[in-house]
Design an enzyme around this catalytic site. Structure first.
Site, mmCIF file in Angstrom:
data_model
loop_
_atom_site.group_PDB
_atom_site.id
_atom_site.type_symbol
_atom_site.label_atom_id
_atom_site.label_comp_id
_atom_site.label_asym_id
_atom_site.label_seq_id
_atom_site.Cartn_x
_atom_site.Cartn_y
_atom_site.Cartn_z
ATOM 1 N N SER A 155 5.435 -6.957 3.067
ATOM 2 C CA SER A 155 5.772 -7.276 4.208
ATOM 3 C C SER A 155 6.703 -8.523 4.389
ATOM 4 O O SER A 155 6.545 -9.338 3.393
ATOM 5 C CB SER A 155 4.570 -7.385 5.362
ATOM 6 O OG SER A 155 4.001 -8.476 5.034
ATOM 7 N N GLU A 163 9.495 -4.210 12.747
ATOM 8 C CA GLU A 163 9.427 -3.064 11.810
ATOM 9 C C GLU A 163 8.030 -2.218 12.178
ATOM 10 O O GLU A 163 7.114 -2.830 12.191
ATOM 11 C CB GLU A 163 9.137 -3.607 10.150
ATOM 12 C CG GLU A 163 9.133 -2.449 9.338
ATOM 13 C CD GLU A 163 8.791 -2.611 7.949
ATOM 14 O OE1 GLU A 163 8.126 -3.645 7.534
ATOM 15 O OE2 GLU A 163 8.996 -2.096 6.933
ATOM 16 N N CYS A 192 9.567 2.023 2.937
ATOM 17 C CA CYS A 192 10.522 0.898 3.237
ATOM 18 C C CYS A 192 11.836 1.276 3.650
ATOM 19 O O CYS A 192 12.628 0.859 4.186
ATOM 20 C CB CYS A 192 10.539 -0.069 1.997
ATOM 21 S SG CYS A 192 11.172 0.533 0.562
ATOM 22 N N PHE A 206 0.749 -1.061 -0.233
ATOM 23 C CA PHE A 206 0.012 0.134 -0.012
ATOM 24 C C PHE A 206 0.873 1.221 0.096
ATOM 25 O O PHE A 206 0.316 2.368 -0.287
ATOM 26 C CB PHE A 206 -0.932 0.078 1.284
ATOM 27 C CG PHE A 206 -0.270 0.407 2.657
ATOM 28 C CD1 PHE A 206 -0.023 1.715 2.835
ATOM 29 C CD2 PHE A 206 0.168 -0.475 3.477
ATOM 30 C CE1 PHE A 206 0.659 2.159 3.972
ATOM 31 C CE2 PHE A 206 0.847 -0.008 4.622
ATOM 32 C CZ PHE A 206 1.086 1.235 4.578
ATOM 33 N N GLU A 261 -4.956 -3.829 -1.838
ATOM 34 C CA GLU A 261 -6.534 -3.821 -1.653
ATOM 35 C C GLU A 261 -6.486 -2.574 -0.963
ATOM 36 O O GLU A 261 -7.701 -1.957 -0.929
ATOM 37 C CB GLU A 261 -7.181 -4.900 -1.183
ATOM 38 C CG GLU A 261 -6.666 -5.185 0.533
ATOM 39 C CD GLU A 261 -5.315 -6.085 0.531
ATOM 40 O OE1 GLU A 261 -4.568 -5.935 -0.432
ATOM 41 O OE2 GLU A 261 -5.107 -6.349 1.482
HETATM 42 P P1 NAD Z 1 1.439 -6.470 2.905
HETATM 43 O O1 NAD Z 1 2.697 -7.518 2.901
HETATM 44 O O2 NAD Z 1 0.799 -6.499 4.254
HETATM 45 O O3 NAD Z 1 0.912 -6.399 1.659
HETATM 46 C C1 NAD Z 1 1.598 -6.497 0.461
HETATM 47 C C2 NAD Z 1 0.651 -7.360 -0.685
HETATM 48 O O4 NAD Z 1 0.595 -8.677 -0.072
HETATM 49 C C3 NAD Z 1 -0.942 -6.911 -0.778
HETATM 50 O O5 NAD Z 1 -1.205 -6.838 -2.309
HETATM 51 C C4 NAD Z 1 -1.763 -7.825 0.208
HETATM 52 O O6 NAD Z 1 -2.635 -7.863 -0.338
HETATM 53 C C5 NAD Z 1 -0.777 -9.110 0.085
HETATM 54 N N1 NAD Z 1 -0.731 -10.121 1.541
HETATM 55 C C6 NAD Z 1 -0.725 -9.487 2.661
HETATM 56 N N2 NAD Z 1 -0.668 -10.201 3.627
HETATM 57 C C7 NAD Z 1 -0.596 -11.350 2.982
HETATM 58 C C8 NAD Z 1 -0.746 -12.799 3.521
HETATM 59 N N3 NAD Z 1 -0.699 -12.865 4.631
HETATM 60 N N4 NAD Z 1 -0.527 -13.671 2.255
HETATM 61 C C9 NAD Z 1 -0.700 -13.363 1.206
HETATM 62 N N5 NAD Z 1 -0.763 -12.165 0.582
HETATM 63 C C10 NAD Z 1 -0.823 -11.297 1.436
HETATM 64 O O7 NAD Z 1 2.431 -5.097 3.123
HETATM 65 P P2 NAD Z 1 1.816 -3.607 2.909
HETATM 66 O O8 NAD Z 1 1.642 -3.339 4.422
HETATM 67 O O9 NAD Z 1 0.787 -3.345 2.002
HETATM 68 O O10 NAD Z 1 3.188 -2.691 3.046
HETATM 69 C C11 NAD Z 1 4.119 -2.455 3.800
HETATM 70 C C12 NAD Z 1 5.497 -3.216 3.727
HETATM 71 O O11 NAD Z 1 6.127 -3.299 2.305
HETATM 72 C C13 NAD Z 1 6.449 -2.965 4.858
HETATM 73 O O12 NAD Z 1 7.024 -4.179 5.527
HETATM 74 C C14 NAD Z 1 7.586 -2.376 3.995
HETATM 75 O O13 NAD Z 1 8.958 -2.472 4.469
HETATM 76 C C15 NAD Z 1 7.568 -3.208 2.690
HETATM 77 N N6 NAD Z 1 7.961 -2.648 1.500
HETATM 78 C C16 NAD Z 1 9.247 -3.061 1.167
HETATM 79 C C17 NAD Z 1 9.873 -2.618 0.184
HETATM 80 C C18 NAD Z 1 11.207 -3.000 -0.669
HETATM 81 O O14 NAD Z 1 11.547 -2.705 -1.592
HETATM 82 N N7 NAD Z 1 11.914 -3.929 0.167
HETATM 83 C C19 NAD Z 1 9.298 -1.298 -0.703
HETATM 84 C C20 NAD Z 1 8.088 -0.791 -0.153
HETATM 85 C C21 NAD Z 1 7.541 -1.411 0.992
#
Ligand code: NAD
Length: 442
Positions: free
Chosen positions: A246, A401, A301, A169, A196
Site C-alpha cells: 500500500s 484505493e 494492483c 497479501f 503476515e
Molecule cells: P500493505 O501495505 O498493508 O502490506 C504490505 C507489507 O507491508 C506487509 O508485509 C506488511 O506487513 C507491511 N506493512 C503494512 N503496513 C505497514 C506499516 N504501516 N508500516 C510498515 N510496514 C507495513 O499492503 P497489502 O494490503 O498487503 O497489499 C495491498 C496493496 O498492495 C494495495 O495497495 C495494492 O495496490 C498494492 N500492490 C501494489 C502492486 C504494484 O506493483 N504496485 C502490486 C501488488 C499490490
C-alpha cells in the site's frame, strides 16, 4: 477434504503443532525453524474465518540470525559463476511448475482467491524465474572504446550484498517470485518478509529452493509485521529493499530505508482507469471491464476500478449491471466461482464504508454487493460485485484505493474529457481503452 481445519497443503514436516493450530516456521540458513516468540498473528481462512495457522512475530535474535546467515552466504554466493546461478533458476522453474497446483491450493486457503486465480498467481511468478534464466545476457555490462585517447570505459553489473523483500497479501507467490530470483541470479542474497496474512506460499517456495540445492542462507524468511519491517529498514547490513504494497507502508519504508542509506524500490497502490468509447464492441467491452474490475475480488494492483463511459456508452450501464449480477460469489475452491472472499473482516468493513460514503456523497448504486449471502459459507468475508455510477472526482470512493469488488463508473462527453480525468488522478498503475478506432486507441 480440502477445507479441513488443519491445512493439508503445507507439508507437515515444515509446520509445528500446538493444540490450537499449526504454526508457520521461519526459514533460516536452509532450516525450517520454530520461532521462540510469544507474539503470534492468527491467520484465518477468508471463506470461513476458521483459524488456519499462526504466524510468529519473529524475535530480534531470529531476525539478526537471519541477516547474519545472509551475510555469510553472500561471501561465497557472490563469487559463483553466472551460469551456476542460472542453473539454479532452471531447476527452480521445473519444480515450481510441478508443484503449481499444491501452491495454488495453499493460496486459496490462506488468501481466498479462486483456484484459477491462484494458479495464475504462481504462473506470473514462474515467468520471472524463467526470465532470470537469461542471466547470461541480463547481467552483461557495457563498454566504450576510446572515450578519450588510450582510454576505454567498461561498466559491470555487480551484486550489492544482502537485499530484502517486503511483500503484500494479494499475490503471495508472484510477488516473492518477483524479488528473490532476480536478486539471487545477480549474485545477492535475500531476506524475505512475506505478508503476515498469507506467508504459506513463500515457505513452500523455500522447500523448493532447498530441493534444487540452493545453498543455506542465500534466501532466508522472517515473519512479522511492523517490527520486522523496521528491522529491515534499519539494519546496516541490508543494502537494498524491494517493497510491494500500500501507499502508506510504501512511503514509510521508502523514507526510513533511504534514511539508512539503502536503495529502496516501492511499488504501491493504484486506481486503474479505463475509457469505454461508444464505438467499442459493447459485449466484449462489458465482459472485459467486469473481469478486470471483479476478478480476484478486486484485490489486484491492476484491478480496473474506474470506468469512464463516453457519450452513448453511458447507456450501457444497465447491461453492465445485469452481467455483473450473474457473477458467482463463493469460496475460492468451489467450482465455477468468479469471486472469492476478500482477505479479512477489516477489509470487508473498509469496502462497505467506502461504498456507503460514495452513496452519501451523491453516487448512484445500481448494484450493491454489501448484503450478499453465500449459503455454504455464512462466516466468509464476501462482498458481491458493486457498481457505483455518477461518481465524481471529489468522492472518497474515487480518491481512495478501494481494493475490493467495486467499480466506480464516471461519465464524460468526449475522449479528451475522459483523458483529462485520468491525468488528474495521482495514481497509476495502468489505463485501458475500449474502442474500434485506431486513432482513439493511439
Ligand atoms: P500493505 O501495505 O498493508 O502490506 C504490505 C507489507 O507491508 C506487509 O508485509 C506488511 O506487513 C507491511 N506493512 C503494512 N503496513 C505497514 C506499516 N504501516 N508500516 C510498515 N510496514 C507495513 O499492503 P497489502 O494490503 O498487503 O497489499 C495491498 C496493496 O498492495 C494495495 O495497495 C495494492 O495496490 C498494492 N500492490 C501494489 C502492486 C504494484 O506493483 N504496485 C502490486 C501488488 C499490490
Amino acid at each position: 477434504m480440502f477445507r479441513s481445519a488443519v491445512s493439508p497443503v503445507l507439508s507437515i514436516a515444515k509446520r509445528s503443532y500446538s493444540n490450537v493450530a499449526p504454526c508457520i516456521k521461519l526459514f533460516i540458513d536452509g532450516q525450517f525453524v520454530d520461532s521462540k516468540t510469544t507474539e503470534w498473528i492468527d491467520l484465518y481462512d477468508p471463506a470461513t474465518n476458521e483459524l488456519v495457522t499462526k504466524v510468529p512475530k519473529s524475535t530480534q535474535k531470529e531476525m539478526e540470525d537471519a541477516v547474519e546467515s545472509n551475510k555469510k552466504a553472500y561471501e561465497t554466493w557472490s563469487q559463483t559463476s553466472v551460469l551456476t546461478r542460472q542453473q539454479l533458476m532452471l531447476k527452480l522453474q521445473a519444480v515450481i511448475r510441478r508443484d503449481m497446483k499444491k501452491i495454488a491450493q495453499n493460496i486459496t486457503k490462506e488468501q481466498g482467491k479462486t483456484l484459477a486465480d491462484a494458479e495464475g498467481d504462481v504462473v506470473r511468478g514462474l515467468q520471472v524465474v524463467e526470465h532470470a534464466c537469461s542471466a547470461g545476457t541480463l547481467l552483461q555490462g557495457e563498454s566504450l572504446q576510446n572515450i578519450s585517447r588510450d582510454m576505454d570505459v567498461v561498466s559491470y553489473k555487480l551484486p550489492l550484498g544482502v537485499t530484502a523483500g517486503i511483500c503484500p497479501f494479494n499475490f503471495p507467490a508472484m510477488i516473492p517470485l518477483w524479488m528473490f530470483p532476480m536478486s539471487l541470479v545477480a549474485g545477492n542474497t535475500m531476506l524475505i518478509k512475506p505478508s503476515e496474512k498469507d506467508p504459506g506460499a513463500t515457505i513452500m517456495l523455500m522447500e523448493l529452493l532447498n530441493e534444487v540445492g540452493c545453498p543455506p542462507g542465500v534466501v532466508n524468511v522472517i515473519h512479522g509485521a511492523h517490527d520486522a519491517v523496521n528491522f529491515i529498514c534499519d539494519h546496516p547490513s541490508i543494502r537494498a529493499i524491494s517493497f510491494v504494497g500500500s501507499d502508506q507502508a510504501g512511503k514509510y519504508i521508502y523514507e526510513r530505508g533511504a534514511k539508512h542509506g539503502k536503495r529502496v524500490q516501492s511499488n504501491m497502490g493504484a486506481k486503474n482507469h479505463c475509457i469505454v468509447m461508444p464505438d467499442a464492441n459493447k459485449e466484449t467491452a462489458i465482459n472485459q471491464v467486469l473481469g478486470a474490475a471483479f476478478g480476484a475480488a478486486g484485490q489486484r494492483c491492476m484491478a480496473l476500478s474506474v470506468a469512464i463511459m463516453v457519450g452513448e456508452a453511458q447507456k450501457w450501464i444497465p447491461d453492465m449491471v445485469k452481467s455483473a449480477q450473474s457473477l458467482k460469489v463463493n469460496a475460492g475452491h468451489e467450482p465455477g466461482t468468479d469471486l472469492g472472499p476478500v482477505i479479512s473482516k477489516e477489509s470487508k468493513e473498509r469496502i462497505h464504508r467506502l461504498i456507503a460514503s460514495g452513496i452519501e456523497q451523491g453516487a448512484k448504486c445500481p448494484l450493491d454487493g454489501r448484503g450478499i449471502k453465500v449459503e455454504k459459507y455464512p462466516n466468509g468475508n464476501f462482498v458481491g460485485p458493486t457498481i457505483l455510477a455518477d461518481v465524481q472526482p471529489t468522492h472518497e470512493c474515487y480518491k481512495e484505493e478501494i481494493f475490493g469488488p467495486v467499480l466506480c463508473v464516471m461519465n464524460a462527453d468526449t475522449l479528451e474529457d475522459a483523458i483529462a480525468i485520468i491525468n488528474k488522478n495521482p495514481y497509476g498503475n495502468g489505463t485501458a481503452i475500449f474502442t474500434t478506432s485506431g486513432s482513439s486507441a493511439r
